[in-house]
Design a protein around this motif. Structure first.
Motif, PDB file in Angstrom:
ATOM      1  N   CYS A  83       1.999 -41.140  -7.626  1.00 53.59           N
ATOM      2  CA  CYS A  83       0.764 -41.920  -7.561  1.00 53.59           C
ATOM      3  C   CYS A  83      -0.392 -41.061  -8.076  1.00 53.59           C
ATOM      4  O   CYS A  83      -0.677 -39.997  -7.511  1.00 53.59           O
ATOM      5  CB  CYS A  83       0.492 -42.356  -6.124  1.00 53.59           C
ATOM      6  SG  CYS A  83      -1.124 -43.132  -5.901  1.00 53.59           S
ATOM      7  N   PRO A  84      -1.082 -41.495  -9.136  1.00 49.79           N
ATOM      8  CA  PRO A  84      -2.167 -40.682  -9.682  1.00 49.79           C
ATOM      9  C   PRO A  84      -3.363 -40.561  -8.732  1.00 49.79           C
ATOM     10  O   PRO A  84      -4.039 -39.533  -8.716  1.00 49.79           O
ATOM     11  CB  PRO A  84      -2.557 -41.404 -10.973  1.00 49.79           C
ATOM     12  CG  PRO A  84      -2.024 -42.784 -10.836  1.00 49.79           C
ATOM     13  CD  PRO A  84      -0.853 -42.707  -9.913  1.00 49.79           C
ATOM     14  N   ALA A  85      -3.618 -41.579  -7.921  1.00 48.10           N
ATOM     15  CA  ALA A  85      -4.745 -41.511  -6.980  1.00 48.10           C
ATOM     16  C   ALA A  85      -4.474 -40.460  -5.905  1.00 48.10           C
ATOM     17  O   ALA A  85      -5.342 -39.635  -5.591  1.00 48.10           O
ATOM     18  CB  ALA A  85      -4.986 -42.879  -6.346  1.00 48.10           C
ATOM     19  N   CYS A  86      -3.271 -40.460  -5.349  1.00 54.32           N
ATOM     20  CA  CYS A  86      -2.918 -39.472  -4.322  1.00 54.32           C
ATOM     21  C   CYS A  86      -2.838 -38.069  -4.925  1.00 54.32           C
ATOM     22  O   CYS A  86      -3.242 -37.095  -4.297  1.00 54.32           O
ATOM     23  CB  CYS A  86      -1.599 -39.841  -3.652  1.00 54.32           C
ATOM     24  SG  CYS A  86      -1.734 -41.285  -2.572  1.00 54.32           S
ATOM     25  N   LYS A  87      -2.328 -37.974  -6.143  1.00 57.41           N
ATOM     26  CA  LYS A  87      -2.246 -36.675  -6.812  1.00 57.41           C
ATOM     27  C   LYS A  87      -3.645 -36.099  -7.002  1.00 57.41           C
ATOM     28  O   LYS A  87      -3.881 -34.917  -6.734  1.00 57.41           O
ATOM     29  CB  LYS A  87      -1.547 -36.819  -8.163  1.00 57.41           C
ATOM     30  CG  LYS A  87      -1.399 -35.513  -8.900  1.00 57.41           C
ATOM     31  CD  LYS A  87      -0.684 -35.701 -10.220  1.00 57.41           C
ATOM     32  CE  LYS A  87      -0.557 -34.368 -10.955  1.00 57.41           C
ATOM     33  NZ  LYS A  87       0.106 -34.521 -12.249  1.00 57.41           N
ATOM     34  N   GLU A  91      -5.057 -32.636  -5.379  1.00 55.69           N
ATOM     35  CA  GLU A  91      -5.609 -31.570  -6.218  1.00 55.69           C
ATOM     36  C   GLU A  91      -7.039 -31.234  -5.807  1.00 55.69           C
ATOM     37  O   GLU A  91      -7.416 -30.062  -5.773  1.00 55.69           O
ATOM     38  CB  GLU A  91      -5.532 -31.971  -7.692  1.00 55.69           C
ATOM     39  CG  GLU A  91      -4.111 -31.964  -8.225  1.00 55.69           C
ATOM     40  CD  GLU A  91      -3.981 -32.527  -9.631  1.00 55.69           C
ATOM     41  OE1 GLU A  91      -4.984 -33.033 -10.191  1.00 55.69           O
ATOM     42  OE2 GLU A  91      -2.859 -32.469 -10.171  1.00 55.69           O
ATOM     43  N   GLU A  92      -7.829 -32.243  -5.481  1.00 55.11           N
ATOM     44  CA  GLU A  92      -9.207 -32.005  -5.034  1.00 55.11           C
ATOM     45  C   GLU A  92      -9.216 -31.266  -3.700  1.00 55.11           C
ATOM     46  O   GLU A  92      -9.983 -30.322  -3.499  1.00 55.11           O
ATOM     47  CB  GLU A  92      -9.970 -33.330  -4.920  1.00 55.11           C
ATOM     48  CG  GLU A  92     -11.373 -33.197  -4.378  1.00 55.11           C
ATOM     49  CD  GLU A  92     -12.312 -32.370  -5.245  1.00 55.11           C
ATOM     50  OE1 GLU A  92     -13.391 -32.000  -4.736  1.00 55.11           O
ATOM     51  OE2 GLU A  92     -11.994 -32.077  -6.413  1.00 55.11           O
ATOM     52  N   ALA A  93      -8.344 -31.670  -2.771  1.00 58.01           N
ATOM     53  CA  ALA A  93      -8.263 -30.998  -1.473  1.00 58.01           C
ATOM     54  C   ALA A  93      -7.838 -29.540  -1.656  1.00 58.01           C
ATOM     55  O   ALA A  93      -8.390 -28.637  -1.011  1.00 58.01           O
ATOM     56  CB  ALA A  93      -7.284 -31.729  -0.558  1.00 58.01           C
ATOM     57  N   LYS A  94      -6.897 -29.290  -2.552  1.00 56.22           N
ATOM     58  CA  LYS A  94      -6.446 -27.921  -2.824  1.00 56.22           C
ATOM     59  C   LYS A  94      -7.594 -27.090  -3.389  1.00 56.22           C
ATOM     60  O   LYS A  94      -7.807 -25.948  -2.984  1.00 56.22           O
ATOM     61  CB  LYS A  94      -5.277 -27.951  -3.810  1.00 56.22           C
ATOM     62  CG  LYS A  94      -4.721 -26.588  -4.135  1.00 56.22           C
ATOM     63  CD  LYS A  94      -3.570 -26.680  -5.120  1.00 56.22           C
ATOM     64  CE  LYS A  94      -3.090 -25.296  -5.502  1.00 56.22           C
ATOM     65  NZ  LYS A  94      -2.038 -25.339  -6.511  1.00 56.22           N
TER      66      LYS A  94
END
Length: 114
Positions: A83-87, A91-94
């Motif tokens: 899922c691109p939204a979850c990905k 990535e933002e959280a990381k």
């Protein structure tokens, strides 16, 4: 012969022997989930046959278009393996965690100097 031709022949034969034939598009509802069978009230013909044994045949008239996968977490439709939204969220959280760790390390270094 093609799928559509075979299905049309089957429908023609079914009508000839008095069976009800319903031709409608089947659509995915999207985020809500489930399927719509055109604008047909599918219960009406089934109620008319209450207490009878029936044979239900579902046949495609042409090859199906690819239906997107629905993410089980955020219910966003997507194609591919992830899922691109979850990905993007991961990535933002990381990135935020890495920035915070860097800040904490720099802050600790300043405190130990002083």
């Amino acid at each position: 012969m093609t799928i559509g031709y075979d299905a049309e022949q089957l429908a023609s034969t079914a009508r000839a022997i008095g069976a009800q034939v319903i031709r409608v598009p089947v659509r995915y509802r999207g985020r809500e989930g489930g399927l719509d069978v055109g604008d047909v009230d599918i219960e009406r013909p089934l109620c008319e046959l209450k207490d009878q044994e029936v044979l239900v045949i579902v046949a495609p008239l042409r090859p199906a278009q690819k239906v997107p996968t629905i993410c089980g977490l955020c219910v966003t439709p997507y194609e591919g393996g992830e899922c691109p939204a979850c990905k993007a969220e991961r990535e933002e959280a990381k990135r935020v965690v890495e920035e915070r760790l860097l800040f904490d390390q720099e802050f600790s270094a300043l405190l130990s100097e002083g």
